[in-house]
Structures are given as C-alpha cells and as structure tokens.
Scaffold this active site. Structure first.
Site, PDB file in Angstrom:
ATOM      1  N   HIS A 168       0.811  -1.217   0.000  1.00 63.08           N
ATOM      2  CA  HIS A 168       0.000   0.000   0.000  1.00 63.08           C
ATOM      3  C   HIS A 168       0.845   1.268   0.000  1.00 63.08           C
ATOM      4  O   HIS A 168       0.427   2.296  -0.543  1.00 63.08           O
ATOM      5  CB  HIS A 168      -0.934  -0.002   1.220  1.00 63.08           C
ATOM      6  CG  HIS A 168      -1.766   1.233   1.334  1.00 63.08           C
ATOM      7  ND1 HIS A 168      -2.877   1.457   0.545  1.00 63.08           N
ATOM      8  CD2 HIS A 168      -1.647   2.328   2.143  1.00 63.08           C
ATOM      9  CE1 HIS A 168      -3.405   2.622   0.852  1.00 63.08           C
ATOM     10  NE2 HIS A 168      -2.682   3.173   1.815  1.00 63.08           N
ATOM     11  N   ASP A 169       2.023   1.207   0.600  1.00 66.30           N
ATOM     12  CA  ASP A 169       2.849   2.411   0.720  1.00 66.30           C
ATOM     13  C   ASP A 169       4.311   2.085   0.445  1.00 66.30           C
ATOM     14  O   ASP A 169       5.157   2.134   1.340  1.00 66.30           O
ATOM     15  CB  ASP A 169       2.686   3.020   2.118  1.00 66.30           C
ATOM     16  CG  ASP A 169       3.247   4.439   2.199  1.00 66.30           C
ATOM     17  OD1 ASP A 169       3.493   5.044   1.138  1.00 66.30           O
ATOM     18  OD2 ASP A 169       3.426   4.934   3.329  1.00 66.30           O
ATOM     19  N   ALA A 170       4.602   1.761  -0.805  1.00 67.27           N
ATOM     20  CA  ALA A 170       5.958   1.360  -1.193  1.00 67.27           C
ATOM     21  C   ALA A 170       6.847   2.587  -1.357  1.00 67.27           C
ATOM     22  O   ALA A 170       7.226   2.976  -2.463  1.00 67.27           O
ATOM     23  CB  ALA A 170       5.912   0.551  -2.492  1.00 67.27           C
ATOM     24  N   ARG A 206       4.986   4.590  -7.133  1.00 69.56           N
ATOM     25  CA  ARG A 206       4.911   5.145  -5.777  1.00 69.56           C
ATOM     26  C   ARG A 206       6.301   5.298  -5.183  1.00 69.56           C
ATOM     27  O   ARG A 206       6.612   6.311  -4.542  1.00 69.56           O
ATOM     28  CB  ARG A 206       4.055   4.218  -4.890  1.00 69.56           C
ATOM     29  CG  ARG A 206       4.053   4.600  -3.405  1.00 69.56           C
ATOM     30  CD  ARG A 206       3.311   5.893  -3.156  1.00 69.56           C
ATOM     31  NE  ARG A 206       3.365   6.295  -1.758  1.00 69.56           N
ATOM     32  CZ  ARG A 206       4.274   7.116  -1.257  1.00 69.56           C
ATOM     33  NH1 ARG A 206       5.230   7.615  -2.047  1.00 69.56           N
ATOM     34  NH2 ARG A 206       4.242   7.465   0.015  1.00 69.56           N
TER      35      ARG A 206
END
Length: 238
Positions: A168-170, A206
């Site tokens: 989700h938050d690379a 991301r």
C-alpha cells in the site's frame, strides 16, 4: 512455527507465533508495561510511536495501530470492527507469515492483538526487529548506494510482486538494508494479495515519487535517475 489464535474475555483477541511467544497477554502489547520493565531500547516516530524491545534473548518491535489523515484527527487509533480476522493487525500478521513462507525478507511476525468494544477496536502488532539495519531514506541522506544495491532493491520488489503482494505504501522509508546489504521490506498495514499485473507498475511509481520527493526536500540526498534505472534492471531480471 505454529500460528495460534487465542480469544479471551472482555473483547481481547490474540494471534501469535508459538515459537516466539508462549503466553500472550494484554500487558505484552502495552507501551507502559515494557517501560516499567525497563526493556525499551528505542523508539521510532510515525503516525504513532513504535517501540523497540529487548525481551529475554529476543529483539521485538511493537507498533500500535493509528490512523493518519483527517480521519485520524477524529478517531486516532479506533477502527470499525468487521470481524477478528479482518482486523488490520491480524491481516498484517498472516500476510507476513505467508511472505516468510515464500522466502521474502520481511519482518517475522511474533504476535497480534486487538481489543474490541462494540463496533470499534484498537490493535497492536509485534514483529522481530531486523538486526543491524536502517531504512534507505536515512542511508541516502548520508551516502549513495551502489549499482548492486539498487539492483537488489529492484529484485526484492520483483519477488514481492511475484507472490502477488500489493504494498500500500511502497516508499523509500519502508525499504531497509542490513549490514550484509540485504534488502528488507517493511510496514505491510493495508497490504494484501492481489490478482493480475496492472497494479504493479503503480507500486513502482509510488517508490519513484517518494524518491523524487525526498530529493527535493533534503539538502543532501544521494540519489539520481541513473540509480532508478539500476533498480528497474533488478526488477526486470526476475
């Protein structure tokens, strides 16, 4: 390793690795408990406080789940209860265990705990600390990484994607390197297995955005677009 679920009264539910935690209790997931025991060896600030614990011969990381953004200002650490197994600590624990089975370098899950009250719950997760490691953001503010290092970052991301794991938050702060220059991935809150391949490019984008952002924010940040190409080479080699 056997993963055991234990449900106690008063809305307390636990999931734990029986080789690392023999008798889970509410106190073990409490910052105050470890502070009283004088076993806290460090802290990391984020949305909440993550503490590092030395317990017997083990080194643990305890994270209390907190919300970010506008919702976090109202609910802080409260989540709507949709079932024990659908709670964020339980989902992250099981995902980490699955990735470890596939040989991915991610934290070893030790124990998860939620406390339900009516329609809401609060939760915590304990993992093993990654020894002699630091996040790449911290490293890049001091020195550049080698071509081989960036290649290894790309390989690690490719192996995660090969297992169909969506991060989700690379961002660059969620990638660690140990003293043998092995790459580790951390913080799998809100992450899950996903079908298909269309989302994988966005995961890489991301990371690239986070690198460009940190480059603009830090006076010293040893990263270039050439480094990104080395990362992509490593990713495409798998």
């Amino acid at each position: 390793m056997a993963i055991i679920r234990r449900d106690l009264g008063a809305g307390h539910h636990f999931l734990y690795n029986d080789k690392l935690m023999t008798e889970p209790g509410v106190d073990m997931f409490s910052h105050e408990f470890w502070l009283f025991q004088n076993k806290i060896t460090g802290e990391a600030k984020g949305r909440g406080t993550t503490i590092f614990i030395e317990h017997d011969t083990q080194h643990w990381v305890l994270r209390h789940f907190r919300r970010g953004g506008l919702v976090g200002k109202c609910l802080s650490d409260q989540y709507f209860f949709l079932g024990v197994e659908r709670s964020r600590p339980f989902e992250e624990f099981r995902l980490l265990a699955k990735m470890r089975e596939h040989g991915l370098r991610v934290p070893v899950p030790v124990g998860a705990h939620i406390h339900r009250r009516g329609f809401i719950y609060r939760g915590n997760l304990i993992t093993q600390n990654i020894p002699a490691s630091q996040d790449l953001h911290h490293m890049l503010t001091r020195e550049p990484l080698t071509k081989a290092d960036w290649y290894a970052v790309g390989e690690a991301l490719a192996k995660m994607h090969a297992c169909q794991i969506y991060h989700h938050d690379a961002n660059i702060r969620n990638i660690m390197m140990d003293n043998e220059r092995n790459i580790w991935l951390i913080d799998f809150d809100r992450c899950h297995q996903r079908r298909g391949n269309h989302w994988k490019k966005d995961n890489l984008s991301r990371l690239l955005r986070s690198l460009n952002k940190e480059k603009s924010l830090n006076t010293q940040f040893y990263w270039t677009q050439d480094d990104w190409q080395y990362c992509l080479e490593g990713y495409r080699s798998n």
